[in-house]
Write an enzyme that holds these catalytic residues in place. Sequence first.
Site, mmCIF file in Angstrom:
data_model
loop_
_atom_site.group_PDB
_atom_site.id
_atom_site.type_symbol
_atom_site.label_atom_id
_atom_site.label_comp_id
_atom_site.label_asym_id
_atom_site.label_seq_id
_atom_site.Cartn_x
_atom_site.Cartn_y
_atom_site.Cartn_z
ATOM 1 N N GLU A 89 54.415 31.280 18.766
ATOM 2 C CA GLU A 89 53.461 32.382 18.894
ATOM 3 C C GLU A 89 53.876 33.394 19.950
ATOM 4 O O GLU A 89 53.486 34.568 19.896
ATOM 5 C CB GLU A 89 52.055 31.844 19.195
ATOM 6 C CG GLU A 89 51.856 31.217 20.569
ATOM 7 C CD GLU A 89 52.139 29.728 20.619
ATOM 8 O OE1 GLU A 89 51.606 29.058 21.517
ATOM 9 O OE2 GLU A 89 52.899 29.236 19.763
ATOM 10 N N HIS A 101 56.739 26.900 21.145
ATOM 11 C CA HIS A 101 55.596 27.806 20.957
ATOM 12 C C HIS A 101 56.064 29.097 20.286
ATOM 13 O O HIS A 101 56.329 30.096 20.965
ATOM 14 C CB HIS A 101 54.939 28.122 22.298
ATOM 15 C CG HIS A 101 54.182 26.980 22.886
ATOM 16 N ND1 HIS A 101 52.825 26.798 22.688
ATOM 17 C CD2 HIS A 101 54.584 25.954 23.666
ATOM 18 C CE1 HIS A 101 52.436 25.705 23.327
ATOM 19 N NE2 HIS A 101 53.489 25.174 23.928
ATOM 20 N N CYS A 156 53.618 22.374 19.396
ATOM 21 C CA CYS A 156 53.690 21.578 20.623
ATOM 22 C C CYS A 156 52.934 20.255 20.436
ATOM 23 O O CYS A 156 53.386 19.386 19.710
ATOM 24 C CB CYS A 156 53.172 22.384 21.812
ATOM 25 S SG CYS A 156 53.638 21.690 23.413
#
EC number: 6.3.4.2
Length: 546
Positions: free
Chosen positions: A517, A515, A379
């Site tokens: 993750e 993102h 990001c």
Amino acid sequence: MTTRYIFVTGGVVSSLGKGIAAASLAAILEARGLNVTIMKLDPYINVDPGTMSPTQHGEVFVTEDGAETDLDLGHYERFIRTKMNRRNNFTTGRIYEEVLRKERRGDYLGATIQVIPHITNAIKEKVIAGGEGHDVAIVEIGGTVGDIESLPFLESIRQLGVELGRDRTLFMHLTLVPFLGAAGEVKTKPTQHSVKELRSIGIAPDVLICRGDRAIPANERAKISLFCNVEERAVISLKDVDSIYKIPALLRSQGLDDLVVKRFGLECREADLSEWENVIYQEANPNGEVVIGMVGKYIELPDAYKSVNEALKHAGLKNRVSVSIKYIDSQTVEAKGDEVLQGLDGILVPGGFGERGVEGKILAAKYARENELPYFGICLGMQVALIEFARNVAGMTDAHSTEFNKATPFPVVGLITEWVDEEGNVEQRHEASDLGGTMRLGAQLCHLLEGSKAAQAYKGNTCVERHRHRYEVNNKYRERLEQAGLVFSGLSSDRKLVEMIELKDHPWFVAGQFHPEFTSTPRDGHPLFEGFVAAASAHQKRDLKK
């Protein structure tokens, strides 16, 4: 499909691990072949955690459908295969907002709006809706029993217990059973008082999960059973462990899933926890260690980067190395320069907002680029890498993002001026727009450049990842940046927005606007994190040869 509901409450103190306990039970039930979902009911007045400080609340977890939710939903997705959505998390603020909107429309026909029945009915409707289509729905109530804020939620689940009956509801209560060194024994009185508080509002727990730094002795479990009016086999000892992924097996060994299945009259196979056994084995038997420097601004609370932390650990499992995360304040990089970046095997710059510390992140990207150190930008981490490249390679001195410098001569990153809200309406955005709910959110398709490191990692030409941002790469400068050597390896579904960048002549310098993750799990990992940790391990080996 008839859904059964397990309501999880907590007492004595906060941060006992209700979310982990709920997710672990869900993992066991899923391993028995059941379709399980988990909900989190948060008692705060915020409509969602989207505008809350990461240093107070921890990270904001984004679901596939673009909901900004509590970080516990990240735990849920890491433990079970079911994907969360906006129905899996709601707050007091969201409930009140919806009830007041109905009142303004006249939906209540002039009635006096009260906590009971209007607020509690709204809560019950959301719980039932969230559980639809699943065998079991586990519902975690945020906060601690005794808090004023939690009372409407507790009253709602009490009513559901009556309305749905014992064969469709179960109440599980987490408490603390502390060990007093001076006395040389565990103390059950806090648990007794917590259960008394819960029973005073009409909820009798069916299961007690007793948290402590050690296992609860059998005689103390019998004592808790007697004084709390809970059968002894339903008093579960949950001691501290060195890995949260050991908890499903710990609960399974005490028969918690058997108790639940018998209570609900469900017919299902025995739990197969072999995948979790493999995770635990990999975690306990690494072949080395890599040190990753995480350069961010919220490092005083590691939970602000919870999913990133976990994703790095998952990548370590896949690469058979342990990952040591060194948290580096980006302002320290600004003050001390490169010296705080020495001795790292890789640098990761995660997402964030605001100008504080951004120059330190830019310096970290520069250090990684110039020293051929593996770099992973997420990001804002992608945006600072692009800004650094524009300044120092593409000749755009003073290039910046309009988030930090509206007067920059080279606005290589700018505000998204149009977005689609959760109801599908196209909205216009400007600098004065509300902060809450005005970002590009949720899962988006990304086209990957053939032959790029991104395409190699994903083993294909597309990926779907979750977004949470309001600034994008300015297309006006794409051609100039490409001519200087920057590779735009990922583009949006309409190929108009830059989603990924990388450097061609660098061992591993990859960054994404999304993102990744949020989709990493201990059993499956994530291709970008796996590639990053593999590159860090290779860099370490090259250094050792020198």
